[in-house]
Structure formats: C-alpha cells, structure tokens
Design an enzyme around this catalytic site. Structure first.
Site, PDB file in Angstrom:
ATOM      1  CB  SER A   4       2.025  -4.644  -5.602  1.00 31.27           C
ATOM      2  OG  SER A   4       1.320  -3.617  -5.353  1.00 31.27           O
ATOM      3  CB  CYS A   5       1.841  -7.924  -0.985  1.00 33.68           C
ATOM      4  SG  CYS A   5       0.085  -7.872  -1.098  1.00 33.68           S
ATOM      5  CG  ASP A   6       6.232  -4.077  -1.524  1.00 34.65           C
ATOM      6  OD1 ASP A   6       7.299  -4.453  -2.375  1.00 34.65           O
ATOM      7  OD2 ASP A   6       5.291  -3.332  -1.810  1.00 34.65           O
TER       8      ASP A   6
END
Length: 446
Positions: free
Chosen positions: A19-21
């Site tokens: 995941s990344c944001d």
C-alpha cells in the site's frame, strides 16, 4: 513471450499487503499560495530506502539507459533529480526534479492481467519522467509514451517470490496536478487545477478523463467489461469486480485520506501534510502484514518564481518516529553520503540470474543509527522512547523554521545553508542518534 497472471490470483491472500498513499493540495485548499505534495511509501518492512541526488546531464546520440530490468533509449538532456528509492532498484518510489515536478506511484490491480515478463517498473517510470519532464503535464506524456513503447512489468520487491502490479501516479508542479492510472498498457489521466486529491492503491478516475489511451474504451468493449451504453466510467469498468482484502483496506484508507483533506480544506499547510502522513488510525502510516511505511516525503511548490521549491524527506521508516529534513535544488548540491546505501556491483543479487537468491545489507548510515536508537530506547522503558520522540520533534521544528524562513519573501534573514540544507539536517540527526546510543537512552530533559 511473457506469461500472464490471472487477475483473480493477483494479489492473493498469501502475498503481504502492499500500500501507498499520495496527497496533493492546491489553492484554495492550501492555506498559502503553494502546491503541497505528500507520499508515504509502504513497502516490505525490512527494505531500505535511500535518498539519491543526480545532477543534470547531457548524453550522446544513440545512448542506452539501463533501468531496473531493461534498457531504454536515452534522451539528449536530463534534469537534476532527487529520489527516494528502494536501494535495490534503479527507479524511485517518489521524487522531484529541479523544475519543481513531483511524482509518486502506487500499486494497483485491475481486470487487465499483470505479466511476469521484465519491463519497466512503475518506479522506473517515476524516475524517467522526473529526469525528462520540466512540467507535470509533460511528465504524463513521458510516462504514457514509455508505457506504450516498453510496457510495465517485473517483480517489484527484492524476493524470489515475485510481487507484480500495475501503477497509478500522482504528478504535480507549482501550477497543477495530474492523476495517471494504468491497467497494463491502457491508461486514463485526470487534470487537477484546484483543491485537494489523494490516491490509495485503487482506480479512482471515473467519467470524463482529461486524456485516455486511444483504445481504452474499445478494449473494454472487446473484453465485455463495458456495453458501450451511457457514460464510460474508467474505474468502474477496469476495477476488479471481486476485490481482494487488501483492496478493501485501500478503500478505507482512501476514504480516510479524503476526510483528512476535507477537514482541513482551505488551511492545509506543510504541518498538515506531515500530520496526515503520520496518521496511524487510518492506516496511512502503516505497519501491517510484513509491510510498513519505509520512507515519507512532503514537497512545497510555491507559485512565486522567486521562492524555491522545498522537499522534505525522512530517509527512515515510520514517519511517526522519523524526522523530515528539507532539500533545495541548487548549483552546489551534492550527494549526501549518509543516506546512500552501499553498492555491491556485479555481486548484487539484482544483477544475477536467477535474481534475488541471496540477501545483502543495504542499510545506510542514517538508517542504522535511527534503527539503533529506536531499539536501544525500546529495550529500556517507555520514558526513553518518549524522550527520543521529543528530541526528534525539536529537531524537526528547527528544520521547519528554516523552511518557513525561506518561504517567507518578507523575511530579510539570510537562509544559511541553501544547497547544504539537507546535508546539515542529516548531520544533526545523526548526532542525535549517536548521543542516544552513547547514553543508552537514559531519561534526560529535552
């Protein structure tokens, strides 16, 4: 010929969450007349991310450029770039160039199957665009051109068990931002000229993209994903119908990110962006299933041509226990050695076939000292951890005061450091951790 992996099996429950944001804020969402960019890079928890500076360059006609897995045609001129990258690969998770362009990428899985064949990683595309594009709009063009010519593919982690995904990108400069989302060779782009936007490992462009792949709709028709009636909704048409658990978690982070931006709309500052990236409750600052936030970056892109862009990076895992350090492009910038991982040359497991059969220690000096200080404090007592965090925040406050001085054109104070700003901040942080280690994290007043 590269073999396809059915989308139903990627990602599977046996693969750790990835995941990344990414976040961007433009006026009027930003309090000041600046564009703010932020990204948390969530990667395998033991992966080291280094900070790499590469100066501008000129290249002879016909030159080739070796990326992580494949070669591409080199261009005549490349821009100076600042990269936060997993130390084993060529590209970057996030970065900026001397013209004030910032880019971050994210993993995404769609109905379009991923392929095991080696091509350009999304992280390679980030670096290539930063080196070649003086504006965010041109960066979109660079990525889509390279995607069409070379494709995307190959394992995105340093492990014998491959992790393969497609990519979405958030690109911005001092005037506008773009979201570019891909599904194999197909893509759609959205232009953003005001307000705030975020990305969290899912397709988010719906109807009326700013631009799109010429066969985006016909391919969906051919596959039976769209009936050709009504508005074409890219995210609805290309997203997996049955979302894996990790994608459901991405929806929650996406919604939480939207809410954090909405709550501060009109008042978003550098500090706001740092706080968002440190938010553990939402999972934006993550540590789960063998993955964690391994590096974080925030950029301030002033709209005034007289004020420099400033990029703040951690170079260490977990922004809630790290220090953001400012970097400014300038004529005398050089590589800071303490955030650069060791080189292993031909013995690097990424260069040997089959790849990733052995492991090497890629920790740079700052990573080692940061890790050592945290472990030493944890071995003592909670008070020691709290004391270390207070000292980190005090150091960061000094860094942010430096940033405020540079961003305020009415401030007559001479911003000492300039090109050496990042180096000086890294040195101070190293001294902090060395002191902690020497004292074994005994409780002292800040």
């Amino acid at each position: 010929m590269s073999s396809s992996v059915p989308p139903s099996s990627v990602p599977s429950s046996s693969v750790p969450p990835s995941s990344c944001d990414c976040f961007v804020s433009l006026p009027p969402a930003s309090l000041a007349s600046v564009v703010l960019f932020g990204k948390n890079s969530d990667r395998p928890r033991d992966e080291v991310q280094e900070i790499v500076f590469r100066p501008a360059g000129s290249h002879p006609p016909g030159s080739k450029l070796k990326c992580t897995y494949i070669e591409v045609e080199q261009v005549a001129e490349t821009l100076a770039v600042l990269l936060s990258r997993p130390a084993w690969l060529w590209g970057a998770e996030m970065g900026a160039n001397e013209k004030g362009v910032c880019i971050g990428n994210e993993a995404v899985w769609t109905k379009e199957p991923v392929t095991e064949g080696e091509a350009l990683l999304g992280m390679d595309l980030v670096r290539l665009a930063l080196e070649r594009a003086p504006s965010a709009q041109q960066a979109v063009q660079v990525i889509t051109d390279l995607l069409g010519r070379y494709g995307q593919g190959g394992s995105c982690r340093e492990d014998p068990e491959p992790l393969i995904y497609h990519n979405t990108f958030l690109l911005c400069d001092c005037s506008e931002a773009y979201v570019l989302e891909t599904a194999g060779p197909y893509w759609a782009a959205e232009r953003i000229v005001e307000g705030a936007r975020n990305l969290s490992n899912q397709l988010s462009i719906s109807v009326c993209p700013w631009r799109e792949h010429p066969q985006l709709r016909s391919h969906a028709l051919q596959q039976g994903w769209w009936d050709g009636q009504g508005d074409f909704n890219f995210s609805a048409v290309y997203s997996l119908e049955k979302q894996p658990v990790r994608m459901e978690a991405a929806k929650l982070r996406y919604g939480a990110g939207q809410e954090l931006l909405r709550m501060q709309a009109g008042h978003i500052t550098v500090k706001s962006m740092l706080n968002i990236l440190r938010d553990k409750k939402s999972g934006i600052c993550m540590d789960s299933g063998g993955f964690r936030t391994t590096a974080s970056m925030v950029s301030v892109l002033p709209r005034s041509p007289d004020v420099p862009c400033i990029h703040l990076l951690t170079a260490t895992p977990d922004p809630s226990r790290s220090v953001y350090k400012p970097f400014i492009f300038g004529p005398h910038v050089t590589q800071v050695p303490w955030v650069l991982s060791p080189s292993f040359g031909e013995h690097d497991p990424t260069q040997q076939i089959p790849r990733f059969q052995t492991q090497v220690d890629r920790r740079h000096d700052l990573y080692r000292q940061h890790q050592g200080a945290l472990e030493a404090c944890k071995a003592n007592k909670q008070e020691a951890e709290e004391t270390l965090r207070k000292k980190q925040l005090k150091l960061e406050d000094e860094n942010l005061h430096w940033v405020d001085t540079i961003l305020d054109p009415s401030d007559s104070a001479d911003p000492v450091g300039g090109s050496d700003m990042f180096l000086i901040c890294v040195e101070k942080e190293l001294e902090l951790y060395k002191g902690i280690g020497e004292k074994q994290c005994t409780h002292t007043e800040v």
